[in-house]
Design a protein around this motif. Structure first.
Motif, PDB file in Angstrom:
ATOM      1  N   ASN A  96     -11.300  -3.557  -1.827  1.00 54.52           N
ATOM      2  CA  ASN A  96     -11.147  -2.608  -0.728  1.00 54.52           C
ATOM      3  C   ASN A  96     -10.226  -1.490  -1.213  1.00 54.52           C
ATOM      4  OD1 ASN A  96     -10.197  -1.227   1.633  1.00 54.52           O
ATOM      5  ND2 ASN A  96     -10.868  -2.969   2.874  1.00 54.52           N
ATOM      6  N   LYS A 100      -7.354  -0.260   1.161  1.00 51.25           N
ATOM      7  CA  LYS A 100      -6.204  -1.166   1.253  1.00 51.25           C
ATOM      8  C   LYS A 100      -5.442  -1.255  -0.063  1.00 51.25           C
ATOM      9  CE  LYS A 100      -7.848  -4.118   4.997  1.00 51.25           C
ATOM     10  NZ  LYS A 100      -8.161  -5.507   5.437  1.00 51.25           N
ATOM     11  N   ARG A 134     -14.452 -17.447   2.609  1.00 58.04           N
ATOM     12  CA  ARG A 134     -14.053 -17.646   4.001  1.00 58.04           C
ATOM     13  C   ARG A 134     -14.734 -18.852   4.644  1.00 58.04           C
ATOM     14  NH1 ARG A 134     -11.876 -13.551   1.728  1.00 58.04           N
ATOM     15  NH2 ARG A 134     -11.331 -11.641   2.877  1.00 58.04           N
ATOM     16  N   GLN A 173      -2.164 -11.518   0.007  1.00 62.65           N
ATOM     17  CA  GLN A 173      -2.757 -10.175  -0.079  1.00 62.65           C
ATOM     18  C   GLN A 173      -4.051 -10.155  -0.879  1.00 62.65           C
ATOM     19  OE1 GLN A 173      -0.530  -6.613  -0.717  1.00 62.65           O
ATOM     20  NE2 GLN A 173       1.397  -7.527  -0.022  1.00 62.65           N
ATOM     21  N   GLU A 186      -6.979 -10.050   1.255  1.00 59.27           N
ATOM     22  CA  GLU A 186      -7.083  -8.807   2.005  1.00 59.27           C
ATOM     23  C   GLU A 186      -7.580  -7.666   1.130  1.00 59.27           C
ATOM     24  OE1 GLU A 186      -3.198  -8.151   3.522  1.00 59.27           O
ATOM     25  OE2 GLU A 186      -3.162  -9.964   4.759  1.00 59.27           O
ATOM     26  N   GLY A 197     -12.690  -7.849  -0.628  1.00 62.39           N
ATOM     27  CA  GLY A 197     -13.455  -8.064   0.587  1.00 62.39           C
ATOM     28  C   GLY A 197     -14.561  -9.096   0.424  1.00 62.39           C
TER      29      GLY A 197
END
Length: 284
Positions: A193, A196, A251, A276, A279, A282
C-alpha cells in the motif's frame, strides 16, 4: 528449527510442483463432496460455490498464461485503467465468480482437474525463472511465482470451501513454506500500500521456521523483499510457523490467535512494529 539457507531454486520449484500435483486431487474431491454449494464459505461475501468458481477462474487464467491452447478474451474481463494493484485484483475477484454460473458450477471439479493437469504438463521442464505475462497484474512474473500462486490459491481457498462445508482441510507446514518461498516475495512487492508506506522506513526480518527467511524493507513508499539477504540491522524480527504466517497473511487466522498459540512472535529492537506489516502489505 531455523530458516533455510542457500536454497536451490530448481529443487524448490520442483517441490512446489509436486505439492501442487498432490493438492489438486484433494481440491477436486472437496468440490465433488460439497453438500450445499449455496452454503456460506470462509470468505464472508461468497458462498462455497462462489469460491469454487473463483478457483476455476484462477486455474483458467494461470493456465492461459502458459498454454497457447487456452485463450481468454482479457479485454472483456479486465477492469478499465491502471489502478492500484489491490483495487485491480479486487475487481478481478468480483468478476471471476461470474465466469462460472448455472450448470457450469456443477462441473467445477472436472474443470479444475483438467486445467490443473494442463498447467503442470505445459510447464514441465521449464526453468523457474521463465517469464509469465499475467494480464490481470499488468506485468510479468516468473513461473516459480505462478506455481506458488496456484498452490496458495488451492490451499487457502480450499480452506474457505472446507470451512463452509464443515469438511477437513489440513495445510501442512511444507506446503505453506513452499507458497511463502515461491510467491510471497513477488506478491508482497506488488501488494504494498504505497499511500500507507509513504514516509515509512522499517526493516523487517521474517523468519519462517523450517522455511524461507525474508528481508522486507519498506522505505518511503517502496518495498524490497529479499530471500536470504546478507546480514544487516533490522527494526523488527517476526518468527512464525509456515502455516500460521500463511493464514495470518491471507486474513484467515487472526494474528492474536496465532500469537496465543505460540505460532508467531515478534522481537528485535522494535517488536511493536510487527503489526504494521499487515497494514503495509494489502490483501484483496
Amino acid at each position: 528449527m531455523g530458516a533455510d539457507r542457500g536454497f536451490d531454486p530448481v529443487t524448490e520449484h520442483e517441490k512446489a510442483r509436486a505439492a501442487l500435483r498432490a493438492a489438486i486431487p484433494r481440491l477436486v474431491r472437496l468440490l465433488r463432496d460439497l453438500p450445499d454449494r449455496d452454503a456460506p464459505s470462509g470468505v464472508p461475501v461468497w458462498t462455497v460455490g462462489d469460491v469454487g468458481a473463483h478457483l476455476a477462474a484462477v486455474y483458467l487464467g494461470l493456465c492461459s498464461t502458459v498454454s497457447p491452447d487456452e485463450t481468454v478474451d482479457w479485454d472483456s474481463i479486465l477492469p478499465p485503467g491502471d489502478g492500484p494493484f489491490i483495487e485491480r485484483v479486487t475487481a478481478m475477484n468480483a468478476t471471476s465468480i461470474k465466469l462460472f454460473t448455472g450448470d457450469d458450477r456443477a462441473r467445477l471439479d472436472d474443470f479444475v482437474a483438467e486445467r490443473g493437469e494442463a498447467f503442470l504438463r505445459v510447464t514441465e521442464g521449464l526453468a523457474p525463472d521463465t517469464p509469465i505475462v499475467v494480464p490481470w497484474y499488468g506485468q510479468e512474473i516468473t513461473l516459480a511465482t505462478a506455481t506458488g500462486l496456484m498452490l496458495s490459491e488451492t490451499l487457502v481457498h480450499g480452506l474457505d470451501i472446507a470451512r463452509g462445508a464443515r469438511l477437513p482441510w489440513p495445510i501442512g507446514p511444507d506446503e505453506a513454506s513452499l507458497v511463502l518461498g515461491q510467491s510471497m516475495p513477488t506478491m508482497m512487492t506488488l501488494a504494498l500500500n504505497k499511500e500507507k508506506a509513504r514516509s515509512v522506513s522499517i526493516a523487517f526480518d521474517l523468519v519462517v521456521k523450517g522455511g524461507p527467511r525474508l528481508a522486507i524493507v519498506v522505505d518511503d513508499g517502496a518495498v524490497t523483499v529479499t530471500r536470504d539477504a546478507p546480514p544487516r540491522a533490522y527494526d523488527c524480527r517476526i518468527t512464525a510457523t509456515p502455516t500460521a504466517f500463511l493464514l495470518v497473511s491471507f486474513r484467515r487466522t487472526p494474528i492474536w490467535k496465532a500469537i496465543g498459540r505460540g505460532q508467531m512472535r515478534a522481537g528485535g529492537r522494535k517488536p511493536w512494529l510487527a503489526m504494521q506489516l499487515g497494514e503495509l502489505i494489502g490483501t484483496p
